[in-house]
Design an enzyme around this catalytic site. Structure first.
Site, PDB file in Angstrom:
ATOM      1  N   ARG A  27       8.480  -8.684   8.164  1.00 14.98           N
ATOM      2  CA  ARG A  27       8.658  -9.403   9.431  1.00 14.98           C
ATOM      3  C   ARG A  27       9.102 -10.845   9.191  1.00 14.98           C
ATOM      4  O   ARG A  27       9.304 -11.593  10.116  1.00 14.98           O
ATOM      5  CB  ARG A  27       7.343  -9.435  10.243  1.00 14.98           C
ATOM      6  CG  ARG A  27       6.775  -8.097  10.637  1.00 14.98           C
ATOM      7  CD  ARG A  27       7.630  -7.374  11.673  1.00 14.98           C
ATOM      8  NE  ARG A  27       7.035  -6.083  12.037  1.00 14.98           N
ATOM      9  CZ  ARG A  27       7.138  -4.971  11.322  1.00 14.98           C
ATOM     10  NH1 ARG A  27       7.856  -4.967  10.209  1.00 14.98           N
ATOM     11  NH2 ARG A  27       6.545  -3.855  11.699  1.00 14.98           N
ATOM     12  N   HIS A  52      10.090   2.556   2.050  1.00 21.16           N
ATOM     13  CA  HIS A  52       8.713   2.437   2.567  1.00 21.16           C
ATOM     14  C   HIS A  52       8.090   3.818   2.678  1.00 21.16           C
ATOM     15  O   HIS A  52       8.713   4.826   2.395  1.00 21.16           O
ATOM     16  CB  HIS A  52       8.730   1.814   3.969  1.00 21.16           C
ATOM     17  CG  HIS A  52       9.098   0.365   3.982  1.00 21.16           C
ATOM     18  ND1 HIS A  52       8.205  -0.625   4.336  1.00 21.16           N
ATOM     19  CD2 HIS A  52      10.259  -0.270   3.691  1.00 21.16           C
ATOM     20  CE1 HIS A  52       8.813  -1.800   4.263  1.00 21.16           C
ATOM     21  NE2 HIS A  52      10.058  -1.618   3.877  1.00 21.16           N
ATOM     22  N   SER A  53       6.841   3.852   3.152  1.00 20.95           N
ATOM     23  CA  SER A  53       6.237   5.106   3.576  1.00 20.95           C
ATOM     24  C   SER A  53       5.286   4.767   4.732  1.00 20.95           C
ATOM     25  O   SER A  53       4.802   3.644   4.790  1.00 20.95           O
ATOM     26  CB  SER A  53       5.486   5.774   2.422  1.00 20.95           C
ATOM     27  OG  SER A  53       4.210   5.195   2.227  1.00 20.95           O
ATOM     28  N   PHE A  54       4.970   5.684   5.645  1.00 18.24           N
ATOM     29  CA  PHE A  54       5.377   7.063   5.613  1.00 18.24           C
ATOM     30  C   PHE A  54       5.917   7.472   6.992  1.00 18.24           C
ATOM     31  O   PHE A  54       5.738   6.725   7.964  1.00 18.24           O
ATOM     32  CB  PHE A  54       4.182   7.968   5.224  1.00 18.24           C
ATOM     33  CG  PHE A  54       2.996   7.847   6.154  1.00 18.24           C
ATOM     34  CD1 PHE A  54       2.014   6.892   5.941  1.00 18.24           C
ATOM     35  CD2 PHE A  54       2.845   8.698   7.260  1.00 18.24           C
ATOM     36  CE1 PHE A  54       0.913   6.765   6.796  1.00 18.24           C
ATOM     37  CE2 PHE A  54       1.744   8.580   8.103  1.00 18.24           C
ATOM     38  CZ  PHE A  54       0.781   7.621   7.881  1.00 18.24           C
ATOM     39  N   ARG A  74      -1.306  -4.500   2.952  1.00 18.57           N
ATOM     40  CA  ARG A  74       0.123  -4.333   3.269  1.00 18.57           C
ATOM     41  C   ARG A  74       0.958  -5.598   3.014  1.00 18.57           C
ATOM     42  O   ARG A  74       2.106  -5.535   2.608  1.00 18.57           O
ATOM     43  CB  ARG A  74       0.185  -3.959   4.749  1.00 18.57           C
ATOM     44  CG  ARG A  74       1.541  -4.063   5.422  1.00 18.57           C
ATOM     45  CD  ARG A  74       1.359  -3.774   6.921  1.00 18.57           C
ATOM     46  NE  ARG A  74       2.497  -4.159   7.726  1.00 18.57           N
ATOM     47  CZ  ARG A  74       3.452  -3.327   8.138  1.00 18.57           C
ATOM     48  NH1 ARG A  74       3.428  -2.067   7.786  1.00 18.57           N
ATOM     49  NH2 ARG A  74       4.435  -3.755   8.888  1.00 18.57           N
ATOM     50  N   GLU A 132      11.623   5.776   5.271  1.00 14.77           N
ATOM     51  CA  GLU A 132      10.173   6.028   5.336  1.00 14.77           C
ATOM     52  C   GLU A 132       9.942   7.368   4.658  1.00 14.77           C
ATOM     53  O   GLU A 132      10.280   8.424   5.215  1.00 14.77           O
ATOM     54  CB  GLU A 132       9.695   6.101   6.799  1.00 14.77           C
ATOM     55  CG  GLU A 132       9.776   4.801   7.564  1.00 14.77           C
ATOM     56  CD  GLU A 132       8.709   3.786   7.188  1.00 14.77           C
ATOM     57  OE1 GLU A 132       7.770   4.114   6.445  1.00 14.77           O
ATOM     58  OE2 GLU A 132       8.828   2.633   7.650  1.00 14.77           O
ATOM     59  N   ARG A 192       0.812  -1.225   0.000  1.00 13.23           N
ATOM     60  CA  ARG A 192       0.000   0.000   0.000  1.00 13.23           C
ATOM     61  C   ARG A 192       0.840   1.267   0.000  1.00 13.23           C
ATOM     62  O   ARG A 192       0.299   2.362  -0.152  1.00 13.23           O
ATOM     63  CB  ARG A 192      -0.908   0.012   1.218  1.00 13.23           C
ATOM     64  CG  ARG A 192      -0.151   0.081   2.549  1.00 13.23           C
ATOM     65  CD  ARG A 192      -1.122  -0.085   3.666  1.00 13.23           C
ATOM     66  NE  ARG A 192      -0.501  -0.144   4.981  1.00 13.23           N
ATOM     67  CZ  ARG A 192      -1.212  -0.232   6.098  1.00 13.23           C
ATOM     68  NH1 ARG A 192      -2.528  -0.285   6.029  1.00 13.23           N
ATOM     69  NH2 ARG A 192      -0.622  -0.274   7.260  1.00 13.23           N
TER      70      ARG A 192
HETATM   71  O1  0X9 Z   1       6.901  -1.556  10.287  1.00 10.67           O
HETATM   72  C1  0X9 Z   1       7.604  -1.585   9.267  1.00 10.67           C
HETATM   73  O2  0X9 Z   1       7.832  -2.612   8.651  1.00 10.67           O
HETATM   74  C2  0X9 Z   1       8.217  -0.288   8.748  1.00 10.67           C
HETATM   75  N1  0X9 Z   1       7.279   0.776   8.857  1.00 10.67           N
HETATM   76  S1  0X9 Z   1       5.968   0.798   7.869  1.00 10.67           S
HETATM   77  O3  0X9 Z   1       5.097   1.856   8.290  1.00 10.67           O
HETATM   78  N2  0X9 Z   1       6.445   1.123   6.407  1.00 10.67           N
HETATM   79  O4  0X9 Z   1       5.357  -0.490   7.896  1.00 10.67           O
HETATM   80  C3  0X9 Z   1       9.471  -0.003   9.528  1.00 10.67           C
HETATM   81  C4  0X9 Z   1      10.507  -1.019   9.295  1.00 10.67           C
HETATM   82  C5  0X9 Z   1      11.780  -0.756   9.986  1.00 10.67           C
HETATM   83  N3  0X9 Z   1      12.800  -1.613   9.473  1.00 10.67           N
HETATM   84  C6  0X9 Z   1      13.000  -2.877   9.891  1.00 10.67           C
HETATM   85  N4  0X9 Z   1      12.251  -3.433  10.800  1.00 10.67           N
HETATM   86  N5  0X9 Z   1      14.024  -3.510   9.354  1.00 10.67           N
HETATM   87 ZN    ZN Z   2       6.350  -0.295   5.029  1.00 11.61          ZN
END
Ligand code: 0X9
Ligand code: ZN
Length: 430
Positions: A254, A305-307, A234, A382, A182
């Protein structure tokens, strides 16, 4: 009769597309203490809400709440004394506005198609055609397939090299976007980088001294789904995770084998579900294979990524800083300053730091995994949410007026990191 059916169908396609989001409200949450933040977080998890920004003291949270959960959500917030306000009453209106704006911009730009348009967000198929076209037109550009998604779509990458990747002293920069489907604006950053490396080359040092690997759509199934069915999807589109496929999809950020499952959800229905095992998904394996192929030469890895206007580094699972954290931070600050100098005055400055310190604990991320494989400078960007005067399109929603700007300013950051790599990278011996 036939034309009436076609009319109804097109009406459905245009206006019924965002039906699943009808009545979803976007809330701003202001927490005054860490405890209040915890209450909100627990509530969001319990109600399986779509959290756009985690609320912490000093930074407002944003969360999307379906109509049926609004009363219970509001009552719980009131009960805990948490301050909130409704930013958007019905997100479906915003989704329709986004469609209209992007369609109008696309129609305008097709009349002036001398170069790739940064007026709208292209689909997976359009990106694919663009990559193939570049590879046909330019000697030093190739398209390869890194792997295949759950639904069988090729995950393609562009390899840009004036020496066909044969100069083993040249550092490689790897850049990827749309791991989270997204986060549409992230595509602008990779496509703009491609444009500047291939079509409109104004900084040839970046080509002479570096090789580039760019994967614009890491999660093609999820991305296609955001265009066809659910704009705020997502994860990937993995099925068979639970009886009746009541909930589907794995959060690819993840799923990597870096502190896997230590700071993520084991609930299939959660948006940060880490999957049935580390690297269980073909999309994450495709990236891992790519990194393994070029392992000794990758100087920089960017997961876009964003945001939030942030440049983040590991480790995300536990907030521990790696031994070279000072260098990681130095390069991140340089990149952030380069972006800040080019950003819109209405947007905030970039924030730089460890994932867990700046944002939240998150394990199994792509940038952590890349660092684990030996990439010294590995970052999650981000990109900003655009803040225009009346806040009309915000968060994950993209206003055509911000697409090229997002590409331009992010490129400043990428360039700053790339130039640091040119001056400092030493290829590891194998
Ligand atoms: O939560 C995430 O995966 C990322 N933010 S998002 O809002 N785009 O989903 C941050 C990821 C940070 N980086 C790592 N965990 N490696
Ligand atoms: Zn993300």
């Amino acid at each position: 009769m036939r034309s009436f059916i076609i009319f109804c169908l097109s009406f459905y396609v245009v206006f019924a597309k965002h039906e699943i989001y009808d009545g979803h409200a976007l809330y701003d949450i202001n927490v005054k203490t860490i405890d209040e933040g915890r209450v909100v977080n627990d509530l969001e998890n319990e109600l399986l809400l779509d959290v756009w920004t985690h609320a912490v003291p000093g930074r407002a949270g944003q969360v999307l709440v379906p109509k049926v959960k609004r009363k219970i959500f509001e009552n719980a917030l009131k009960g805990a004394g948490v301050e909130y306000n409704v930013q958007v009453e019905n997100i479906k209106d915003q989704l329709e506005l986004e469609d209209q704006k992007l369609a109008a911009a696309a129609a305008r730009s097709s009349r002036n198609s001398s170069r790739f348009s940064f007026d709208y967000i292209p689909t997976y198929e359009e990106v694919d055609a663009y990559l193939e076209d570049l590879a046909r037109r330019y000697e030093h550009v190739r398209v390869h397939v890194a792997g295949t998604s759950v639904q069988g779509r090729p995950i393609k990458y562009l390899a840009v090299s004036t020496t066909n990747f044969q100069n083993f002293r040249k550092p490689i920069v790897v850049m990827q976007s749309l791991l989270h489907s997204r986060e549409w604006v992230s595509l602008a950053a990779t496509l703009y980088a491609i444009e500047k490396l291939v079509v409109d080359v104004t900084e040839s040092d970046l080509l002479e001294n570096l090789d580039w690997i760019i994967i614009p759509v890491v999660n093609p199934d999820g991305y296609t789904w955001t265009h066809s069915n659910a704009r705020f999807w997502r994860k990937n589109r993995r099925t068979g995770l639970m009886a009746g496929d009541f909930c589907i999809g794995v959060d690819l950020n993840r799923n990597f084998n870096s502190q896997w499952s230590t700071a993520s959800s084991s609930n299939v229905c959660a948006d940060d579900f880490h999957g049935p095992g580390a690297m269980s998904e073909p999309e994450t394996r495709a990236i891992a294979n790519l990194l393994a192929t070029f392992t000794t030469r990758i100087a920089l890895f960017f997961d876009i990524h964003s945001f939030g206007s942030m440049i983040l580094y590991g480790w995300g699972g536990n907030g521990v800083l790696p031994p070279h954290a000072l260098t990681l931070n130095l390069v991140a600050v340089r990149m952030a300053q380069a972006i800040d100098a080019a950003k819109l005055p209405t947007n905030p400055n970039y924030v730089v730091g460890n994932i867990a310190h700046v944002l939240y604990f998150a394990s199994g991320g792509a940038s952590d995994f890349a660092m684990l494989t030996g990439v010294q400078l590995s970052y999650t960007y981000e990109l900003p949410a655009w803040r225009n005067h009346n806040w009309s399109l915000n968060g994950f929603l993209v206003d055509p007026d911000f697409i090229e700007q997002a590409g331009v300013e992010t490129w400043e950051g990428i360039k700053a990191g790339a130039r640091y790599a040119i001056g400092n990278f030493r290829a590891k011996d194998v």
